[in-house]
Design an enzyme around this catalytic site. Structure first.
Site, PDB file in Angstrom:
ATOM      1  N   GLU A 143       0.863  -1.188   0.000  1.00 18.32           N
ATOM      2  CA  GLU A 143       0.000   0.000   0.000  1.00 18.32           C
ATOM      3  C   GLU A 143       0.895   1.231   0.000  1.00 18.32           C
ATOM      4  O   GLU A 143       1.897   1.286   0.710  1.00 18.32           O
ATOM      5  CB  GLU A 143      -0.894  -0.003   1.250  1.00 18.32           C
ATOM      6  N   GLU A 148      -2.807  11.712   3.049  1.00 14.60           N
ATOM      7  CA  GLU A 148      -3.546  11.126   4.169  1.00 14.60           C
ATOM      8  C   GLU A 148      -3.385  11.971   5.427  1.00 14.60           C
ATOM      9  O   GLU A 148      -2.327  12.546   5.691  1.00 14.60           O
ATOM     10  CB  GLU A 148      -3.071   9.698   4.453  1.00 14.60           C
TER      11      GLU A 148
END
Length: 326
Positions: A143, A148
């Site tokens: 990932e 974020e």
């Protein structure tokens, strides 16, 4: 002394300026222009994604809806070629969570130069937005978290998550961001458990309210199996001209904000990635730090459930996503 050719070049945070004099006597081969292999933009944007409608893997207070439900509730729309993705900000949420959207690209990637032009990102207490890529059978195929953060965070977090055998500990990394955690393995022992190997941007216009007040900017991820993964953020007023021209040249840019070399982390940890865009609420990260980041607002789920107007700014606005070969 006479100089036939004089060149002055500056490569500062993605800007490249060159001046030449009397250079016409020399012919140079024109560099090959990059062509985007995939463009996510405008009215066709949503056609290139699947709408995720399963339970949130991060245990958020969210109800991810399908394409028809999103359209009928004005959660997805395209206006003047800008793509907007909203969460419900008009209604008290039911017990299964606040309506939101999570997209996964239909195409998958094993490498690439990913250019995300973002005008606005979701902000506010309880929010947990992200733009990321991920392979199947998590975490076995990796990932890459590109954009974020949670709640009222001011600086972007860039993180890799893998299975065992990927670490940045002891690896030389040329980057401008601050290393937070070195072990990418989600099952790392002790304090690094399920943290991934993270880097934080040092600038307050890289995320949240500061990002939005500056009309956003461009995030670029270069993923090369031969070298590693690098992530840049260019504020709106400092986007390299080569990106604007559709011919990105990473070698001319400043240091990446995050650099993850494939030294003690084999490239085989990353394959078959989809591009993911989402906005969840509370959950394993935003919920766990809600009290310290948003004091006096009670528990996260109750706040998100009962305060729809608090999420008027909890939306994405995208100009485009472009993917180039590396």
């Amino acid at each position: 002394m006479k100089f036939t050719t004089s060149i002055l070049a500056f490569a500062i945070c993605g800007l490249f300026t060159a001046t030449t004099t009397d250079a016409g006597k020399h012919k140079h081969k024109k560099p090959m222009r990059k062509t985007a292999t995939d463009v996510y933009q405008g009215n066709s944007f949503f056609d290139k994604f699947d709408f995720f409608t399963a339970a949130d893997p991060t245990h958020g207070f969210v109800n991810y809806v399908d394409a028809k439900t999103a359209r009928s509730n004005n959660l997805t729309l395209v206006k003047n070629n800008i793509v907007y993705i909203y969460s419900d900000h008009k209604n008290v949420a039911p017990s299964n969570g606040r309506m939101s959207v999570r997209l996964s690209s239909k195409n998958t990637y094993d490498s690439g130069l990913f250019v995300f032009d973002i005008l606005h990102m979701p902000v506010g207490c309880g929010t947990w937005p992200a733009v990321w890529t991920v392979g199947g059978s998590w975490p076995n195929n990796g990932e890459i978290d590109i954009v974020e953060g949670v709640n009222n965070q001011a600086q972007n977090a860039m993180t890799l998550h893998t299975n065992a055998g990927c670490t940045m500990a002891g690896v030389k990394r040329n980057q401008s961001g601050t290393t937070v955690t070195p072990n990418c393995d989600v099952k790392a022992p002790g304090q690094y458990a399920n943290q991934g190997c993270g880097v934080t941007d040092t600038r307050t216009n890289s995320y949240g309210a500061g990002f939005n007040s500056n009309k956003g900017g461009v995030f670029v991820t270069k993923w090369s199996p031969s070298s590693g993964i690098q992530i840049w953020f260019f504020p709106r007023n400092n986007i390299p001209q080569d990106i604007i021209d559709g011919n990105p040249k990473p070698a001319s840019w400043c240091l990446p904000n995050a650099n993850f070399p494939f030294k003690s982390c084999p490239s085989s940890h990353f394959k078959g990635h989809q591009i993911v865009v989402d906005l969840t609420f509370c959950g394993d990260w935003a919920g766990n730090v809600f009290g310290q980041m948003c004091p006096g607002k009670g528990d996260c789920a109750s706040y998100v459930k009962n305060n729809p107007s608090a999420f008027k700014q909890a939306y994405w606005a995208f100009r485009s996503f472009k993917v180039y070969q590396v």
